[in-house]
Each structure stands twice: as structure tokens, then as C-alpha cells.
Design an enzyme around this catalytic site. Sequence first.
Site, PDB file in Angstrom:
ATOM      1  N   TYR A 155      40.829 -85.053 -20.958  1.00  0.00           N
ATOM      2  CA  TYR A 155      39.444 -85.352 -20.569  1.00  0.00           C
ATOM      3  C   TYR A 155      38.465 -84.892 -21.659  1.00  0.00           C
ATOM      4  CZ  TYR A 155      35.293 -85.393 -17.507  1.00  0.00           C
ATOM      5  OH  TYR A 155      34.059 -85.626 -16.958  1.00  0.00           O
ATOM      6  N   LYS A 159      35.890 -87.276 -23.919  1.00  0.00           N
ATOM      7  CA  LYS A 159      34.425 -87.147 -23.891  1.00  0.00           C
ATOM      8  C   LYS A 159      33.868 -86.778 -25.260  1.00  0.00           C
ATOM      9  CE  LYS A 159      33.817 -88.187 -19.557  1.00  0.00           C
ATOM     10  NZ  LYS A 159      33.104 -89.418 -19.181  1.00  0.00           N
TER      11      LYS A 159
END
Length: 247
Positions: A155, A159
Site C-alpha cells: 500500500y 501511494k
Amino acid sequence: MKLQGRMALVTGASRGIGRAVALALAEEGADVAVNYVSNEAAARDVAENIHKMGRRAMLAQADVGDYPDVFRMSQEILRDFGHLDILVNNAGINSDKSFVKMDHASWRKVLAINLDGVFNCTKVFIDQMIKQSYGRIVNVTSVIGQIGNFGQANYAASKAGVAAMTKSLAKEFAGKGITVNAIAPGFIETEMVHGIPEKVRNRLLDQIPLKRFGTAEEVARAVVYVCSTDGDYITGAELSINGGLLM
Ligand code: NAP
């Protein structure tokens, strides 16, 4: 109203932050394409709320990680709306595991939706935005991409990748009337954080100077800000909405 007559697409708009963004854009006058992947009933509810405000809304089903699917969705949106002014790349998932336990499939799935998804959705609309010399692209990143987190290597990487892509695209398109910004939420009360155990939540709250998680509406207001004329001189920014968690 700040966005009267603007046409917008919000990905992952059936719930959480995307839902709040879709409703906030419509409140300011925009027509909105409501993207979702599987939860049609929830997306329909968002579209009905937008209709009640007197704006146009359309359902735009597609898996943002699947380029052909996104291309099909873009053709449907351009057919119905004529053009697109605002693209909010919000759809995202997490699949948390310590790196030792994280398998390749989980790595790929998060990168495919969170990072490739931003490429796919931007790619299919950028030529039309260049042609009309106007565009507002907002990518939803995360404080986790800025500071990393245990169990979130996939994750965080996705990002941070989107944040870097945001700056590159901001530079490429600044001369074309298109701004590209990122909004980096901290911990926001949505389904994504509902699974956080009480003990961990309390530990997080200790680290947040404002002593609470944020709301989806608080993130949505920042998106409206960078999409409206108030934000005309902002590009390549990553605006933190995190209660002071990172400063
Ligand atoms: P959420 O409540 O879990 O909602 C996720 C949304 O994304 C849903 O509308 C879902 O559609 C959609 N979606 C999932 N996979 C998709 C796919 N492959 N293609 C298209 N749409 C897809 O998430 P959220 O908390 O609102 O998060 C929204 C964004 O903010 C994400 O990018 C997330 O990483 C970021 N963010 C969230 C937080 C937080 O604390 N909540 C913090 C920082 C950043 P369906 O309903 O059809 O499944």
C-alpha cells in the site's frame, strides 16, 4: 457554486471518501460519473442523491486496474457527458500483511488498483483534457505513502508511486491548462479503517495531535478546493489532511 457546469469522474465513489467527494462536487454544481467496481446499489444511491441536487449523474462501472475496462468506461462517459473536466483518482484498496507473509498476488493486486489504476484512468482522459486546454486531476494518496507502515509495504509503495507520478504529470501538463494534485489523508472514518483493533486505534489516536480520525467530508472539501478556481495556482502539491499526524 464553484463548479457549475463542470463534468467530473470520481473513481471508487460508491462509499467512503469517494462518495463524499462525488456529493461535494455535485453540491458545487458539477455533474458526476460515479465509478464503482461491484457495489452497484451503493453507487446508485450516490447517483440518486446527486440527481436530487439537480445535477446529472451516471453510473460508471469499471475495475480501474483493468485498462480495457477503463477504456470502455471512458467511452461511455465521453458519450454521455461530452467531455470531462475533473478526474478524481480515489479508488484504492489495502491488503495488509507483514512483508515476510505478503505474497506476490497481494503485492500485484494493490499495485494494480492503486497505482496502475491512476495511470489507466488518467491515460484514457488526458488527450481530451489537452484538447480542451483544461483539466483538474486529483489523486488520493495517503499519509502511509509518506511515512510507511508495518504490514503495508504494498500500500505504501503504491501511494508513494502515485505521489511521484502526480508531480511528474503536474510538470508535463502545467502548460496545457491542466493541474495535477494529490490529497493525502491520514486516518479517515471509512470501511477501510473499521477493521483496526481498538488497541491499535488508541495507539494511533495518541499520535494524532487533533486526537481523532478525520471524516470523508473533510477530505472532500480539500478536493473541491483544488478543483475550483480557488485552487487555480496549485499544481504538483500533496495536501495533507491528517490531523497533524505528519508535520
Ligand atoms: P473504501 O471505503 O474501502 O471504498 C473503496 C472504494 O473503491 C469503493 O467505492 C470501491 O467500490 C472502490 N474500488 C475498490 N476497488 C476498485 C476497483 N478495482 N475499481 C474501481 N473501484 C474500486 O475506501 P476509502 O477509505 O474511502 O478510501 C478511498 C481512497 O482513500 C483510497 O485510495 C484509499 O487508499 C485512500 N485513503 C483512505 C484512508 C482512510 O483512512 N480511509 C486514508 C488514506 C488514504 P465498490 O463499493 O464497488 O467495491
